[in-house]
Write a protein that holds these residues in place. Structure first.
Motif, PDB file in Angstrom:
ATOM      1  N   VAL A 284     -68.131 -59.902 -22.683  1.00 28.90           N
ATOM      2  CA  VAL A 284     -68.444 -61.221 -23.223  1.00 28.90           C
ATOM      3  C   VAL A 284     -68.769 -62.158 -22.079  1.00 28.90           C
ATOM      4  CG1 VAL A 284     -67.084 -60.977 -25.331  1.00 28.90           C
ATOM      5  CG2 VAL A 284     -65.985 -61.809 -23.244  1.00 28.90           C
ATOM      6  N   TRP A 285     -69.525 -63.184 -22.400  1.00 27.56           N
ATOM      7  CA  TRP A 285     -69.921 -64.214 -21.439  1.00 27.56           C
ATOM      8  C   TRP A 285     -69.390 -65.543 -21.961  1.00 27.56           C
ATOM      9  CZ3 TRP A 285     -72.681 -64.266 -16.822  1.00 27.56           C
ATOM     10  CH2 TRP A 285     -73.109 -65.512 -16.376  1.00 27.56           C
ATOM     11  N   VAL A 286     -68.520 -66.201 -21.194  1.00 30.52           N
ATOM     12  CA  VAL A 286     -67.920 -67.454 -21.630  1.00 30.52           C
ATOM     13  C   VAL A 286     -67.753 -68.372 -20.435  1.00 30.52           C
ATOM     14  CG1 VAL A 286     -65.631 -66.420 -21.454  1.00 30.52           C
ATOM     15  CG2 VAL A 286     -65.931 -68.508 -22.776  1.00 30.52           C
ATOM     16  N   ASP A 287     -68.214 -69.615 -20.606  1.00 30.75           N
ATOM     17  CA  ASP A 287     -68.040 -70.653 -19.586  1.00 30.75           C
ATOM     18  C   ASP A 287     -68.546 -70.206 -18.217  1.00 30.75           C
ATOM     19  OD1 ASP A 287     -67.349 -73.161 -18.724  1.00 30.75           O
ATOM     20  OD2 ASP A 287     -65.267 -72.665 -18.307  1.00 30.75           O
ATOM     21  N   GLY A 288     -69.706 -69.540 -18.204  1.00 30.03           N
ATOM     22  CA  GLY A 288     -70.298 -69.096 -16.955  1.00 30.03           C
ATOM     23  C   GLY A 288     -69.645 -67.890 -16.330  1.00 30.03           C
ATOM     24  N   ARG A 297     -67.395 -54.391 -31.148  1.00 32.52           N
ATOM     25  CA  ARG A 297     -68.004 -55.501 -31.886  1.00 32.52           C
ATOM     26  C   ARG A 297     -68.201 -55.071 -33.335  1.00 32.52           C
ATOM     27  NH1 ARG A 297     -73.732 -57.940 -30.059  1.00 32.52           N
ATOM     28  NH2 ARG A 297     -74.206 -55.711 -30.167  1.00 32.52           N
ATOM     29  N   ASP A 298     -67.430 -55.674 -34.235  1.00 33.68           N
ATOM     30  CA  ASP A 298     -67.539 -55.313 -35.644  1.00 33.68           C
ATOM     31  C   ASP A 298     -67.968 -56.477 -36.524  1.00 33.68           C
ATOM     32  OD1 ASP A 298     -65.317 -56.861 -35.412  1.00 33.68           O
ATOM     33  OD2 ASP A 298     -63.940 -55.505 -36.449  1.00 33.68           O
ATOM     34  N   ALA A 299     -68.415 -57.590 -35.914  1.00 32.53           N
ATOM     35  CA  ALA A 299     -68.823 -58.757 -36.701  1.00 32.53           C
ATOM     36  C   ALA A 299     -69.976 -59.465 -36.013  1.00 32.53           C
ATOM     37  CB  ALA A 299     -67.649 -59.717 -36.887  1.00 32.53           C
ATOM     38  N   ALA A 311     -68.860 -68.545 -26.693  1.00 35.83           N
ATOM     39  CA  ALA A 311     -68.887 -67.249 -26.013  1.00 35.83           C
ATOM     40  C   ALA A 311     -69.981 -66.403 -26.629  1.00 35.83           C
ATOM     41  CB  ALA A 311     -67.538 -66.540 -26.124  1.00 35.83           C
ATOM     42  N   ARG A 312     -70.573 -65.574 -25.813  1.00 36.63           N
ATOM     43  CA  ARG A 312     -71.632 -64.672 -26.266  1.00 36.63           C
ATOM     44  C   ARG A 312     -71.326 -63.267 -25.770  1.00 36.63           C
ATOM     45  NH1 ARG A 312     -76.174 -67.209 -28.261  1.00 36.63           N
ATOM     46  NH2 ARG A 312     -76.354 -69.442 -27.821  1.00 36.63           N
ATOM     47  N   TRP A 313     -71.769 -62.297 -26.558  1.00 32.51           N
ATOM     48  CA  TRP A 313     -71.760 -60.930 -26.080  1.00 32.51           C
ATOM     49  C   TRP A 313     -72.820 -60.793 -24.993  1.00 32.51           C
ATOM     50  CZ3 TRP A 313     -67.598 -58.550 -27.632  1.00 32.51           C
ATOM     51  CH2 TRP A 313     -67.056 -58.803 -28.891  1.00 32.51           C
ATOM     52  N   PRO A 318     -73.864 -64.508 -30.529  1.00 28.31           N
ATOM     53  CA  PRO A 318     -72.635 -65.312 -30.463  1.00 28.31           C
ATOM     54  C   PRO A 318     -71.388 -64.480 -30.727  1.00 28.31           C
ATOM     55  CG  PRO A 318     -74.317 -66.414 -31.777  1.00 28.31           C
ATOM     56  CD  PRO A 318     -74.806 -65.015 -31.549  1.00 28.31           C
ATOM     57  N   ALA A 319     -70.343 -64.751 -29.958  1.00 26.86           N
ATOM     58  CA  ALA A 319     -69.048 -64.115 -30.144  1.00 26.86           C
ATOM     59  C   ALA A 319     -67.969 -65.111 -30.525  1.00 26.86           C
ATOM     60  CB  ALA A 319     -68.627 -63.374 -28.878  1.00 26.86           C
ATOM     61  N   ALA A 320     -68.206 -66.419 -30.284  1.00 28.05           N
ATOM     62  CA  ALA A 320     -67.244 -67.463 -30.652  1.00 28.05           C
ATOM     63  C   ALA A 320     -68.004 -68.777 -30.790  1.00 28.05           C
ATOM     64  CB  ALA A 320     -66.138 -67.591 -29.617  1.00 28.05           C
ATOM     65  N   VAL A 321     -67.635 -69.576 -31.793  1.00 27.84           N
ATOM     66  CA  VAL A 321     -68.293 -70.861 -32.042  1.00 27.84           C
ATOM     67  C   VAL A 321     -67.236 -71.938 -32.221  1.00 27.84           C
ATOM     68  CG1 VAL A 321     -70.375 -69.847 -33.056  1.00 27.84           C
ATOM     69  CG2 VAL A 321     -68.417 -70.389 -34.521  1.00 27.84           C
ATOM     70  N   GLU A 322     -67.660 -73.186 -32.042  1.00 33.05           N
ATOM     71  CA  GLU A 322     -66.778 -74.342 -32.197  1.00 33.05           C
ATOM     72  C   GLU A 322     -67.451 -75.391 -33.063  1.00 33.05           C
ATOM     73  OE1 GLU A 322     -66.164 -77.975 -29.437  1.00 33.05           O
ATOM     74  OE2 GLU A 322     -64.728 -76.462 -28.742  1.00 33.05           O
ATOM     75  N   ARG A 323     -66.676 -76.003 -33.966  1.00 30.76           N
ATOM     76  CA  ARG A 323     -67.147 -77.110 -34.796  1.00 30.76           C
ATOM     77  C   ARG A 323     -66.155 -78.258 -34.695  1.00 30.76           C
ATOM     78  NH1 ARG A 323     -68.118 -72.476 -37.640  1.00 30.76           N
ATOM     79  NH2 ARG A 323     -70.299 -72.068 -38.201  1.00 30.76           N
TER      80      ARG A 323
END
Length: 421
Positions: A284-288, A297-299, A311-313, A318-323
């Motif tokens: 995963v790639w998160v915050d640089g 990865r099942d979703a 975060a992205r694979w 996308p692997a994680a999102v924020e609202r």
């Protein structure tokens, strides 16, 4: 309506080519009349030809078709555009709510600067265009840090549309101008606008945004319990990792200001759907930061409503999102953590977990931009840009294609007429 040419040298080249065709048409080959001489009876009988300048051109229709086709081609390549009548000036104000301490006050200040007839581009989790008099928009309490590049692109596109209707356009930016708002693409985007940009300062966001205590709701044998125990914490707003089904109390905690992370141990978050086949994406790639591991990865993300991707694979999905939710935020994480092994306590995974449980909106650096970057944002040129001074890359000629079609028909007619004669 008057016309203007975006590339006038093509029109000059077309006229020069048409003039060359006219001159060539005036030069014709003359056949001299035979005059027998006794001393040349052994010379082969050949007709003598010489070039001469015709005083009165023949085949006027052929001449007009040839010269006219070249002139029209040059005019089409010159990209003629209509210049409508100049209308009232419209101001576009960029409200950088992520780069200010009070998002609501920043939007209100941008509305005031734009005026009743202006436009406001709100730089929150995206680049949202609203009318200055539209009271239906409310700024989020915790906006994600966003570069001004996206907001400038949206503003310049709207300015091009307004300029095509004859409105001079001015652009303002209302922001605290933190250093993180300017990235490597901002200078390139800024160069598309030939005028100056008004910079309006508002109080910047507090820096740094302090982390809060990270708690977890799940079973005692959950591998993320060890991860949460290793994460640094402070006196900031708390973060809660929800490993079970989502409840109304979780929504209430997010509305009160917490960062609630729905990271289910089984199943997938609400915005994701189960994949038909599980694959091993490799990290995963998160915050640089890229953390490579054999994650299953099942979703995949199913609901794309403009949420901030945290975060992205490694393949970019996308692997994680924020609202944002009132005073806090809700995050959904689809990274499956294995129950067996020491991955959850490894330094690399701890860095991923720190980013996913950090303050709403992400880490912010409120250090002001330096003088060079500020001067780059302000730029040089007129304060108001009209259609005549706008960059040619923002305009599109609607007459080029019809003119090229006329030139093609003229060349076809010239070929047909020449063969008949």
């Amino acid at each position: 309506m008057p016309f203007t040419l975006l590339h006038p040298w093509f029109a000059v080249a077309g006229l020069a080519a048409a003039g060359a065709v006219i001159i060539a048409h005036m030069i014709w080959a003359r056949t001299r009349a035979p005059a027998p001489l006794p001393t040349t009876r052994f010379v082969p009988r050949l007709q003598e030809r010489s070039a001469a300048l015709e005083r009165r051109p023949r085949d006027i229709l052929l001449l007009l078709l040839r010269a006219g086709a070249l002139a029209v081609i040059g005019l089409a390549l010159a990209a003629p555009v209509t210049a409508p009548r100049v209308g009232p000036m419209v101001r576009i104000a960029v409200a950088d709510v992520a780069g200010s301490a009070d998002p609501g006050a920043t939007v209100a200040r941008a509305r005031e600067i734009a005026g009743a007839s202006g436009r406001v581009v709100v730089s929150d989790t995206g680049a949202v265009l609203i009318d200055a008099g539209d009271a239906g928009y409310s700024a989020p309490a915790a906006a994600a840090p966003l570069s001004l590049s996206a907001a400038l692109v949206r503003s310049i596109r709207e300015a091009a549309a307004l300029g095509a209707r004859g409105h001079p356009v001015a652009i303002s930016i209302v922001s605290g101008f933190p250093r993180g708002a300017v990235d490597s693409a901002t200078g390139t985007v800024r160069a598309l606008w030939p005028g100056t940009i008004q910079l309006v300062d508002v109080p910047p966001p507090s820096s740094p945004v302090e982390r809060g205590v990270v708690s977890i709701r799940g079973n005692e044998d959950d591998p993320l319990r060890a991860t949460a125990a290793l994460l640094a914490s402070g006196s900031g707003r708390p973060a809660v990792i929800v490993r079970e089904a989502w409840t109304d109390s979780d929504s209430a905690a997010a509305a009160a200001g917490a960062a609630v992370v729905h990271w289910p141990r089984e199943g997938v978050p609400a915005s994701f759907v189960t994949r038909a086949a599980v694959d091993t994406v490799g990290g995963v790639w998160v915050d640089g930061y890229a953390f490579v591991a054999r994650f299953g990865r099942d979703a995949v993300l199913a609901v794309d409503d403009g949420a901030r991707v945290m975060a992205r694979w490694l393949d970019g999905s996308p692997a994680a999102v924020e609202r944002a939710l009132e005073e806090g935020c809700v995050r959904e994480v689809a990274v499956r953590v294995p129950d067996i092994g020491d991955l959850s306590i490894s330094p690399g995974f701890r860095r991923v977990a720190e980013a996913l449980t950090g303050p709403c909106g992400g880490a912010r650096d409120a250090t002001p931009v330096d003088g060079a970057r500020r001067a780059m944002l302000q730029g040089e040129g007129p304060s108001e840009v009209t259609l005549a001074t706008a960059s040619s890359s923002l305009l599109r000629s609607r007459l080029a294609a019809p003119l090229l079609l006329v030139a093609l028909l003229a060349l076809l007619a010239e070929t047909f007429l020449r063969r008949r004669r």
